[in-house]
Design an enzyme around this catalytic site. Structure first.
Site, PDB file in Angstrom:
ATOM      1  N   HIS A   1     -14.822  -9.945  -7.141  1.00  0.00           N
ATOM      2  CA  HIS A   1     -13.439 -10.248  -7.549  1.00  0.00           C
ATOM      3  C   HIS A   1     -13.402 -10.646  -9.015  1.00  0.00           C
ATOM      4  O   HIS A   1     -12.540 -10.211  -9.771  1.00  0.00           O
ATOM      5  CB  HIS A   1     -12.882 -11.416  -6.732  1.00  0.00           C
TER       6      HIS A   1
ATOM      7  N   HIS B   1      -7.279 -17.313   7.191  1.00  0.00           N
ATOM      8  CA  HIS B   1      -6.326 -16.304   6.714  1.00  0.00           C
ATOM      9  C   HIS B   1      -4.998 -16.319   7.482  1.00  0.00           C
ATOM     10  O   HIS B   1      -3.959 -15.995   6.923  1.00  0.00           O
ATOM     11  CB  HIS B   1      -6.933 -14.907   6.831  1.00  0.00           C
TER      12      HIS B   1
ATOM     13  N   TYR C   1       0.837  -1.214   0.000  1.00  0.00           N
ATOM     14  CA  TYR C   1       0.000   0.000   0.000  1.00  0.00           C
ATOM     15  C   TYR C   1       0.871   1.263   0.000  1.00  0.00           C
ATOM     16  O   TYR C   1       0.342   2.367   0.150  1.00  0.00           O
ATOM     17  CB  TYR C   1      -0.863   0.048   1.271  1.00  0.00           C
TER      18      TYR C   1
ATOM     19  N   HIS D   1     -19.907 -11.172  -3.147  1.00  0.00           N
ATOM     20  CA  HIS D   1     -18.518 -10.787  -2.846  1.00  0.00           C
ATOM     21  C   HIS D   1     -17.557 -11.425  -3.855  1.00  0.00           C
ATOM     22  O   HIS D   1     -16.710 -10.752  -4.442  1.00  0.00           O
ATOM     23  CB  HIS D   1     -18.171 -11.217  -1.410  1.00  0.00           C
ATOM     24  N   GLU D   2     -17.684 -12.712  -4.055  1.00  0.00           N
ATOM     25  CA  GLU D   2     -16.751 -13.409  -4.957  1.00  0.00           C
ATOM     26  C   GLU D   2     -16.906 -12.935  -6.392  1.00  0.00           C
ATOM     27  O   GLU D   2     -15.920 -12.772  -7.111  1.00  0.00           O
ATOM     28  CB  GLU D   2     -16.920 -14.927  -4.868  1.00  0.00           C
TER      29      GLU D   2
ATOM     30  N   GLU E   1     -11.359  -6.325  -2.352  1.00  0.00           N
ATOM     31  CA  GLU E   1     -12.315  -6.884  -1.388  1.00  0.00           C
ATOM     32  C   GLU E   1     -13.589  -6.046  -1.309  1.00  0.00           C
ATOM     33  O   GLU E   1     -14.664  -6.554  -0.975  1.00  0.00           O
ATOM     34  CB  GLU E   1     -11.677  -6.983   0.002  1.00  0.00           C
TER      35      GLU E   1
END
Ligand code: X8Z
Ligand code: ZN
Length: 617
Positions: free
Chosen positions: A390, A517, A234, A386-387, A416
């Site tokens: 992407h 994660h 970032y 959500h998916e 995201e």
């Protein structure tokens, strides 16, 4: 696994290098008698960069694809005791690592970047990305990289090959999640919660090993630790990232404090407990980590579960696609449906698959896939949106203006944010009524609706920006000792979420490792906290400036201007600076303002409900 990129080693990039063109330098230029009219001019730095990037990108894309294909197989077909997939995946990832981290490539990348001022902006961005990727697998420490790849493959197999048991029977994580949303008996709830944590200890040795290997890999290119490396994506230091997430957490804290108080009293009532606990027992909450409490509230007239159960899992995926199409996005390529793994494995399957949702850009081109275990319920309805966010991000930045190395989000949080934004939009009443999923004429309670949303989006912030980010920062950068891992996790859960374990959880457990994660998408969970902040900024802009609707009651469906707004953000991939994108598109810098404002109307209600109640955080 990086939900949307490849698992670490891959996302990380690759390896064995195509021979680099010899760079003409001042000393190597021809010295023969100058013949100005016929002598071809020495290539400029920009021309050299172009030639290098052409060759590099082709090899990168080829190896990326091989690695992704292998990872896909390793994540969709986990057979106990079978090492074929693991071997193939490790080899593909090693080839990628040998290329992207090769000493020759690193040298050349640095050399070209030393002449930044002679290069175009997009060349500089690609070279920087390639150098960032190199740091995840520098071949100066080839042995460390190789051991890390092997350890990551093994950890994935353990993580998704685990056989969860409840009351003596094998259960899926979908089963456990459903039980945690529905079970009303606190003793049973505790058993379910404990069953969901049984995997933790099996991952401890692997995780500790991976911490060292991850740190050592990036240290070879000068990053102090793996967390710092991830934050640098970032353009930020670890301290800057932690300052940012702590600020976001503080801005949402007054709302969280009200929600926490409210939940303690309401849940004590629901479970018939005379005593209201000061901190929420983790097993009382309708989610394994207490990151989403929305199942606590059922808004009459807006409960989607019955209609979604009836329509079924396939319908949900198709419906999400229709929503994106209605905004002007293309139909998904046929290969998406042929190659994805969208639904739970059939009962009695002799293998397992990754149980966490992800989206894949297999060839950095048109081969896009999603790995899910969709069932007909609200949670999967949102996750499906959500998916697909992407997936549409991949397809939108796959265009001639974006070279393979820059086919990524403006930053990881944007990636995201897109689909989560669509998930929020797809649950608002005007949208649902427009699609006949709810009855438009039925009066619904707006405060309860906002409360349910807060229990989803606001409750997530202390988990993501607090517990997860603080734990990983301390794990990687401060080398948290092996005998303090669980204690630290629960100290953070108490401090940020106001949650305590139902019984003492000593170091024989490893509760953080139950979060996928922590194992396969390391040191990046703040992406999600930032993504929620960004999604409310985008939603606020869309509602007020494009739709001219109340942000609490929108209907994006069919609006091409909304689609164009989102596609404009997606189209440049990471070729445009993420701060510039936000400023240009919303007029704002990154800020929790929109999110706080969205939930502001709830504060008065919660304060009223909580009158006379004891606040403990
Ligand atoms: O992991 C995810 C996505 C991956 S693409 C499903 N999410 C976070 C989580 O489940 O913990 C989405 C929001 C939070
Ligand atoms: Zn995601």
């Amino acid at each position: 696994m990086k939900k949307y990129l490849l698992p670490i080693a891959t996302a990380t990039l690759l390896a064995a290098c195509a021979p680099t063109a010899k760079t003409p330098t001042a000393t190597s230029l021809p010295t023969a008698t100058p013949q100005p009219t016929t002598q071809p001019a020495a290539p400029t730095w920009s021309e050299q960069a172009e030639a290098f990037l052409r060759e590099y990108s082709a090899e990168y894309q080829r190896l990326y694809t091989e690695s992704a294909e292998a990872e896909w197989r390793s994540n969709t077909r986990i057979v106990a005791g079978d090492t074929t997939n693991a071997g193939a995946t490790a080899r593909a990832n090693e080839r990628m690592a040998a290329f992207s981290g090769s000493a020759q490539n690193i040298r050349r990348l640095r050399e070209l970047l030393d002449h930044k001022q002679d290069l175009t902006e997009i060349q500089v961005k690609q070279l920087q990305t390639a150098l960032y990727n190199a740091a995840n697998s520098p071949q100066t420490v080839a042995d460390v990289v190789k051991r890390r790849i092997k350890a990551e493959t093994q950890q994935t197999e353990k993580l998704y090959g685990f056989d969860y048991k409840y009351q003596g029977k094998s259960v899926t994580t979908n089963d456990l999640d459903e039980l945690l949303r529905k079970e009303n008996n606190p003793a049973k709830r505790q058993q379910i919660w404990e069953a969901s944590k049984a995997i933790g200890p099996t991952l401890k040795e692997g995780l500790l090993n991976l911490r060292d290997l991850r740190n050592q890999t990036v240290q070879a290119l000068g990053y102090p630790d793996y967390f710092t490396y991830q934050a640098s994506d970032y353009g930020m230091t670890r301290e800057e990232m932690m300052t940012l997430v702590r600020r976001i957490n503080e801005e949402l804290r007054p709302l969280y404090r009200e929600l926490h108080t409210y939940a303690r009293y309401e849940l004590a009532k629901k479970y018939n407990q005379k005593q209201v606990p000061d901190y929420l027992p983790a097993s009382w909450l309708p989610n394994r980590w207490g990151q989403d409490w929305s199942a606590m509230v059922d808004v009459k007239g807006l409960n989607l579960d019955p209609v979604l159960a009836k329509k079924g899992a396939e319908w949900q995926v198709k419906q999400a696609e229709r929503f994106y199409q209605s905004l002007g996005f293309q139909a998904l390529p046929a290969s998406f449906y042929e190659k994805s793994s969208l639904y739970p494995l059939p009962k009695g399957a002799t293998y397992k698959k990754n149980n966490h949702a992800s989206a894949w850009h297999i060839d950095l081109n048109q081969d896009v896939r999603s790995l899910m275990s969709v069932e007909g319920n609200t949670e999967w309805y949102e996750t499906t949106h959500h998916e697909l966010g992407h997936i549409y991000y991949y397809l939108t930045y796959t265009n001639p203006g974006v070279p393979p190395l820059l086919r990524q989000g403006a930053n990881r949080a944007y990636h995201e944010a897109m689909g989560s934004l669509m998930g929020l939009a797809a649950t608002q009443k005007p949208f649902l009524a427009g699609l006949n999923l709810v009855d438009a004429k039925t009066q619904t309670d707006q405060t309860q609706t906002l409360l349910k949303e807060a229990l989803n989006y606001a409750v997530f912030i202390p988990f993501a920006s607090g517990v997860m980010s603080e734990w990983e920062s301390s794990f990687y950068a401060d080398k948290l000792p092996a005998d303090q891992l669980n204690a630290k996790w629960w100290a953070l859960a108490k401090q940020y979420q106001g949650i305590v374990p139902p019984t003492t959880r000593g170091e024989q457990y490893l509760d953080p490792a139950t979060k996928t994660h922590i194992n396969d998408d390391p040191a990046q969970y703040y992406d999600y906290a930032l993504s929620y902040v960004i999604l409310f900024q985008l939603h606020d802009h869309i509602a007020k400036k494009i739709l001219k609707q109340d942000p609490h009651a929108t209907n994006y469906y069919g609006n091409k201007e909304v689609g164009a707004f989102l596609a404009d953000i997606m189209r440049p991939g990471s070729s445009k600076d993420w701060r510039t994108v936000l400023k240009e598109k919303t007029g704002e810098d990154l800020s929790a303002r929109a999110m706080v404002e969205y939930f502001q109307p709830l504060m008065a209600y919660l304060k009223q409900q909580n009158k006379g109640r004891k606040y403990t955080m």
